[in-house]
Design a protein around this motif. Structure first.
Motif, short mmCIF file in Angstrom:
data_model
loop_
_atom_site.label_atom_id
_atom_site.label_comp_id
_atom_site.label_asym_id
_atom_site.label_seq_id
_atom_site.Cartn_x
_atom_site.Cartn_y
_atom_site.Cartn_z
N LEU A 196 0.88 -1.16 0.00
CA LEU A 196 0.00 0.00 0.00
C LEU A 196 0.92 1.21 0.00
N MET A 197 0.82 2.03 -1.03
CA MET A 197 1.75 3.14 -1.21
C MET A 197 1.06 4.47 -0.91
N ASP A 198 1.83 5.41 -0.32
CA ASP A 198 1.23 6.72 -0.09
C ASP A 198 1.29 7.54 -1.38
N GLU A 199 0.54 8.62 -1.43
CA GLU A 199 0.39 9.40 -2.67
C GLU A 199 1.72 9.95 -3.20
N ASP A 200 2.64 10.36 -2.32
CA ASP A 200 3.93 10.89 -2.78
C ASP A 200 4.73 9.83 -3.52
N VAL A 201 4.72 8.61 -3.00
CA VAL A 201 5.45 7.52 -3.66
C VAL A 201 4.79 7.18 -4.99
N LEU A 202 3.45 7.18 -5.02
CA LEU A 202 2.74 6.87 -6.27
C LEU A 202 3.07 7.87 -7.36
N GLN A 203 3.22 9.16 -7.01
CA GLN A 203 3.53 10.19 -8.00
C GLN A 203 4.91 9.97 -8.61
N GLU A 204 5.89 9.52 -7.79
CA GLU A 204 7.26 9.38 -8.24
C GLU A 204 7.54 8.01 -8.87
N SER A 205 6.86 6.99 -8.42
CA SER A 205 7.15 5.63 -8.85
C SER A 205 6.36 5.25 -10.09
N LYS A 206 7.00 4.47 -10.94
CA LYS A 206 6.32 3.98 -12.14
C LYS A 206 5.93 2.52 -12.01
#
Length: 102
Positions: A81-91
């Motif tokens: 489960l990823m937080d929004e900041d990680v989702l924005q940076e991660s592909k």
């Protein structure tokens, strides 16, 4: 391919589907709002992940048992489960556990 059983949990949306057996399943019936479309969407997600390595998962886990060409298989996957900041940076998704057994 014939699905024998399916369990799915979307931790981000807080939507679990406990293990369901699909013995001779060919029709999904129920009153409005009980989750028929969610079950189909979950199965579609599993198919998408199986055919596209770039699919991002966020807090999803499943276990699906199926037969194909008279062989039995079981595929389990659990993603972080990823937080929004990680989702924005991660592909890509962080896969915590995956197992495919025959």
């Amino acid at each position: 391919m014939k699905i024998k059983s399916f369990r799915f949990d979307d931790h981000k949306e807080n939507w679990p589907l406990k293990e369901t057996l699909f013995d001779d399943f060919n029709l999904l019936v129920g009153v409005s709002g009980v989750g028929k479309t969610k079950i189909l969407q979950a199965l579609n997600l599993v198919c998408d992940v199986a055919t596209d390595n770039n699919y991002r998962l966020d807090g999803i886990d499943w276990k699906i048992s199926f037969t194909h060409l008279e062989q039995e298989y079981e595929w389990e996957l659990k993603s972080a489960l990823m937080d929004e900041d990680v989702l924005q940076e991660s592909k890509s998704s962080e896969i915590l556990y995956e197992r495919l057994a025959r």
